[in-house]
Design an enzyme around this catalytic site. Structure first.
Site, PDB file in Angstrom:
ATOM      1  N   GLU A 264      18.626  18.613  -4.464  1.00 11.12           N
ATOM      2  CA  GLU A 264      18.733  17.397  -5.267  1.00 11.12           C
ATOM      3  C   GLU A 264      19.415  16.278  -4.493  1.00 11.12           C
ATOM      4  O   GLU A 264      19.004  15.121  -4.576  1.00 11.12           O
ATOM      5  CB  GLU A 264      19.508  17.706  -6.557  1.00 11.12           C
ATOM      6  CG  GLU A 264      19.776  16.510  -7.454  1.00 11.12           C
ATOM      7  CD  GLU A 264      18.568  16.045  -8.238  1.00 11.12           C
ATOM      8  OE1 GLU A 264      18.692  15.044  -8.971  1.00 11.12           O
ATOM      9  OE2 GLU A 264      17.494  16.682  -8.136  1.00 11.12           O
TER      10      GLU A 264
ATOM     11  N   THR B 259       5.122   5.118 -10.948  1.00 12.02           N
ATOM     12  CA  THR B 259       6.170   5.987 -10.409  1.00 12.02           C
ATOM     13  C   THR B 259       6.145   7.377 -11.023  1.00 12.02           C
ATOM     14  O   THR B 259       6.849   8.267 -10.552  1.00 12.02           O
ATOM     15  CB  THR B 259       7.554   5.330 -10.578  1.00 12.02           C
ATOM     16  OG1 THR B 259       8.495   5.974  -9.723  1.00 12.02           O
ATOM     17  CG2 THR B 259       8.022   5.384 -12.029  1.00 12.02           C
TER      18      THR B 259
END
Length: 510
Positions: free
Chosen positions: A375, A501
């Site tokens: 992440e 997106t």
């Protein structure tokens, strides 16, 4: 940028032990042996249907499946986010049955009703983007999938219904919208600022809606907000030409800071600058110009090479004379953005820099035990954790958060690299990522996130399946091995579609 569908910190998400979520090894072995483009594309289709069937069996019409407990989540207002987010991928895969299931669901949604706060940004990119994309695809290259065109028309009607519910968010003194809104009371969360990406990632969807309906209001609302971002004030908001701060005052449209990055919170503002230019280069030439300035300034001022791996390139952040040597999985869309801009504008320097960024993000996958990237990560030699010195010496970075919540950005940039260079290595990188996601994330009913990509078996599991697994991860992998089509990213100025997106392709205007 995508917020997790779970508002808790990653460390506090619902966890299970690895033993409860072992992958299906027979499938894993079959996938790993797939060599031809056709067999690989079919393996991705199988993964999509596997996740869809689990969602339909256990979670529909809720937003998300919890793929270990087979529970449900409603993080996106309970309108069936996984279904709407899956539509464009099902269309591109040619799955007529699933497409029609989703169309039937969308016709039943009442966007005026929810018990929860609504995110203007998330609702725009997932629901509005998903429906507009489905409309463009099913009115065009995939029109054969739906016999009843009234179902397709419903996509546009529901898009307009949703925008009409949301548009009061722009009713502010400046036109900078509130993001967190109450659609029942027409209230908001009382925020005084809005984020760069949250404000600057509405214009493609809202402009497309105006172009399809002939009602200019939607485009005008989103473009008025965007104008503050294109013409930043005060001067301190733009420390490097084209690179702007992270927060904008809702009261007057002035920037509240000069913090610069391509990380989550800022990312998709830059993504949409070049994509608006692709959408219509005549109307949005200024957007393209601003992207070029941002790209050139990023190469000059933000490009960073880890001390132990000077062959790698990442984008640093900047604030008041200080550089931040950290990045995120979210940021790894950046290579794809430079590649798209480079091919559309015929700028080889942007293409090369994009490939450098892609290489860096690939290394965040290549150096972990699972072959999946974390992440967040950093490369500041002063901040290396004591238990990661070996990783830092070898890989050039250390892991700040080892979670993987089914994010798409690294695979997304691999896809752009493949489409724009034609080099097979990037297809192999996509395939390797997909194989590893199947190996470590697959459950009996779907796909679960990992707690630590650099631990054996990925550590524990997050009992949540984000809707962008359907919209993005499986779409970009499939497109990498699917036949050419007008919805594929093209070299040069040949793009017929541009991806929002959330990886929903809408037809370009020009």
């Amino acid at each position: 940028m995508h917020f997790s569908s779970l508002s808790l910190p990653l460390t506090a998400l619902s966890l299970v032990t690895p033993s409860l979520a072992y992958p299906q090894f027979k499938f894993e072995q079959r996938v790993a042996r797939s060599n031809s483009s056709e067999s690989r594309a079919n393996a991705v289709k199988e993964a999509f249907v596997h996740a869809w069937d689990g969602y339909m069996q256990y979670a529909y019409p809720h937003d998300e499946l919890h793929p270990i407990s087979n529970g449900v989540g409603d993080s996106r207002n309970g309108w069936g986010a996984s279904a709407v987010d899956a539509l464009s991928t099902a269309v591109i895969m040619g799955n007529e049955t699933i497409v029609n299931q989703i169309l039937d669901h969308i016709a039943t949604i009442d966007y005026s009703k929810t018990d929860d706060q609504v995110s203007l940004f998330e609702t725009t990119i997932r629901y509005l983007g998903g429906m507009l994309s489905g409309y463009d695809l099913l009115k065009g290259p995939a029109s054969n999938l739906v016999k009843d065109q009234a179902k397709v028309k419903t996509l546009l009607d529901q898009s307009q219904n949703l925008a009409d519910v949301l548009k009061f968010a722009f009713d502010t003194p400046s036109g900078i919208p509130y993001n967190n809104i109450n659609i029942t009371s027409h209230g908001n969360d009382g925020a005084t600022t809005n984020g760069l990406a949250v404000t600057g990632t509405l214009v493609l969807e809202w402009t497309r809606l105006s172009d399809l309906t002939g009602d200019t209001e939607y485009a005008q609302l989103s473009q008025k907000a965007e104008d503050y971002l294109l013409n930043p004030s005060p001067k301190s908001a733009e420390p490097f030409e084209g690179l702007v701060g992270s927060h904008i005052n809702i009261s007057n449209g002035a920037f509240a800071d000069g913090q610069v990055s391509w990380n989550g919170g800022d990312d998709s503002f830059y993504e949409y600058l070049i994509k608006m230019y692709v959408y219509d280069p005549k109307r949005f030439s200024t957007y393209g110009d601003r992207w070029v300035k941002a790209a050139e300034s990023s190469i000059k001022h933000l490009a960073s090479h880890p001390e132990k791996r000077p062959d790698l390139t990442f984008l640093a952040s900047y604030n008041d004379g200080q550089y931040g040597l950290s990045s995120q999985h979210l940021t790894c869309f950046d290579g794809g953005s430079f590649l798209l801009g480079g091919t559309v504008l015929d700028r080889d320097d942007f293409i090369q820099f994009g490939l450098d960024l892609v290489k860096g993000c690939h290394e965040t996958y290549n150096q972990t035990l699972t072959g999946i990237g974390p992440e967040s990560f950093g490369w500041d030699p002063k901040n290396v954790p004591s238990d990661q010195k070996e990783l830092y010496e070898r890989a050039g970075f250390y892991i700040s958060s080892g979670a993987y919540i089914l994010r798409p950005e690294v695979i997304e940039s691999f896809y752009y690299a493949w489409r724009i260079t034609g080099q097979e290595i990037y297809r192999e990188w996509v395939w390797n990522a997909f194989v590893n996601i199947n190996k470590y994330c697959r459950t009996d009913s779907g796909f679960a996130g990992l707690t630590n990509v650099n631990a054996a078996n990925g550590g524990g599991r997050y009992d949540n399946q984000e809707s962008f697994l359907f919209a993005e991860v499986l779409k970009y992998v499939y497109l990498t091995f699917a036949p050419d089509n007008e919805w594929q990213v093209q070299r040069g100025k040949g793009n017929k579609f541009v991806y929002n997106t959330e990886a929903h392709p809408v037809r370009v205007a020009a």
